[in-house]
Design a protein around this motif. Structure first.
Motif, PDB file in Angstrom:
ATOM      1  N   ILE A 158       0.863  -1.204   0.000  1.00  9.00           N
ATOM      2  CA  ILE A 158       0.000   0.000   0.000  1.00  9.00           C
ATOM      3  C   ILE A 158       0.890   1.242   0.000  1.00  9.00           C
ATOM      4  O   ILE A 158       0.716   2.160  -0.811  1.00  9.00           O
ATOM      5  CB  ILE A 158      -0.931   0.022   1.244  1.00  9.00           C
ATOM      6  N   LEU A 159       1.850   1.257   0.912  1.00  7.77           N
ATOM      7  CA  LEU A 159       2.679   2.467   1.036  1.00  7.77           C
ATOM      8  C   LEU A 159       3.622   2.642  -0.152  1.00  7.77           C
ATOM      9  O   LEU A 159       3.850   3.759  -0.612  1.00  7.77           O
ATOM     10  CB  LEU A 159       3.456   2.448   2.356  1.00  7.77           C
ATOM     11  N   ARG A 160       4.141   1.546  -0.665  1.00  6.66           N
ATOM     12  CA  ARG A 160       5.014   1.658  -1.858  1.00  6.66           C
ATOM     13  C   ARG A 160       4.215   2.229  -3.023  1.00  6.66           C
ATOM     14  O   ARG A 160       4.662   3.123  -3.715  1.00  6.66           O
ATOM     15  CB  ARG A 160       5.596   0.295  -2.230  1.00  6.66           C
ATOM     16  N   ARG A 161       3.029   1.717  -3.217  1.00  6.41           N
ATOM     17  CA  ARG A 161       2.220   2.164  -4.363  1.00  6.41           C
ATOM     18  C   ARG A 161       1.728   3.596  -4.193  1.00  6.41           C
ATOM     19  O   ARG A 161       1.430   4.271  -5.175  1.00  6.41           O
ATOM     20  CB  ARG A 161       1.045   1.214  -4.580  1.00  6.41           C
ATOM     21  N   LEU A 162       1.645   4.046  -2.940  1.00  4.00           N
ATOM     22  CA  LEU A 162       1.224   5.430  -2.723  1.00  4.00           C
ATOM     23  C   LEU A 162       2.421   6.380  -2.649  1.00  4.00           C
ATOM     24  O   LEU A 162       2.259   7.560  -2.342  1.00  4.00           O
ATOM     25  CB  LEU A 162       0.366   5.543  -1.450  1.00  4.00           C
ATOM     26  N   GLY A 163       3.621   5.851  -2.922  1.00  8.44           N
ATOM     27  CA  GLY A 163       4.795   6.712  -3.051  1.00  8.44           C
ATOM     28  C   GLY A 163       5.532   7.032  -1.769  1.00  8.44           C
ATOM     29  O   GLY A 163       6.333   7.970  -1.720  1.00  8.44           O
TER      30      GLY A 163
END
Ligand code: FE2
Ligand code: FE2
Length: 242
Positions: A70-75
């Motif tokens: 989640i956090l990787r995809r949200l940058g």
């Protein structure tokens, strides 16, 4: 209010042997740690004995990977994503002590083990906070890690979690989980929309059953998504319900 807005920075801390090492403890290290694995096993065995769905290695690993992704995809920064993943892995470990207030015991079990592994104090603090705020009974996520753990944890609705063998003995949690044939958390990086997609066999359960036990969880996911400057949506059998 987010943590960053609510607090001021602490003065520069004196270096300690622990901080000086600054060992980047990774999810890979944590998920192979013998002490933590023993606690996770005990917690899962205990919950099995008192009639809960699966809360062992499968749930811990899945929550870890979803939270990090989640956090990787949200940058978010890679280290923040890794810290969230570790928190996801450890969030239910306190079940080895008791189901009651397990988010608190999880936080302190995590603290002890992560300090032993040489983790940076600030990362340990972040993980304790995320773990301590993952259940709807007592949760107010205010950091990216805490928000990601909440959403990842609540996204794990699946038939493989059910341990009761005979459907006659299913309780509502078994029924809803068993009817969930597919669950997937879709993260749209551009629109910052997090969608929990569920395929539910309605011959096994009614959608209303899902809401009976999950409404509070979904509300918590919506709150968590706002911490990530994102939105949360629920789609069951192709129909947008939230
Ligand atoms: Fe939990
Ligand atoms: Fe959980």
């Amino acid at each position: 209010m987010t943590l960053a807005k609510a607090t001021r920075r602490m003065p520069e801390a004196a270096p300690t042997p622990q901080n000086a090492e600054n060992v980047p403890v990774t999810l890979e290290v944590v998920e192979r740690d013998a002490e933590l694995l023993a606690y996770l096993q005990m917690g899962d065995d205990y919950l099995g004995a008192i009639g809960y769905t699966e809360h062992g290695m499968r749930h811990a690993n899945l929550t870890a990977h979803i939270a990090g992704n989640i956090l990787r995809r949200l940058g978010y920064d890679e280290r923040v994503a890794e810290v969230a993943a570790i928190a996801g892995f450890l969030h239910d470990i306190g079940n080895c002590v008791s189901r009651a207030d397990h988010w608190i015991s999880s936080a302190f079990i995590a603290q002890g083990a992560l300090l032993r592994l040489g983790m940076d104090f600030a990362d340990v603090a972040m993980i304790m906070n995320a773990v301590g705020n993952h259940e709807e009974d007592a949760s107010d996520p205010s950091t990216a890690a805490a928000a990601a753990v909440v959403i990842a944890d609540k996204a794990d609705v699946h038939q493989s979690r059910v341990r009761t063998l005979d459907p006659v003995d299913f309780d509502i949690h078994d029924r809803v989980n068993h009817a969930a044939k597919r669950s997937f958390l879709r993260v749209d990086s551009d629109t910052r929309l997090l969608t929990l997609e569920l395929d539910v066999d309605t011959s096994e359960t009614q959608i209303i059953d899902y809401f009976e036990i999950f409404l509070e969880r979904m509300q918590l996911c919506r709150r968590a998504a706002t911490v990530l400057d994102a939105r949360f949506s629920l789609v069951i059998n192709g129909t947008k319900l939230l």
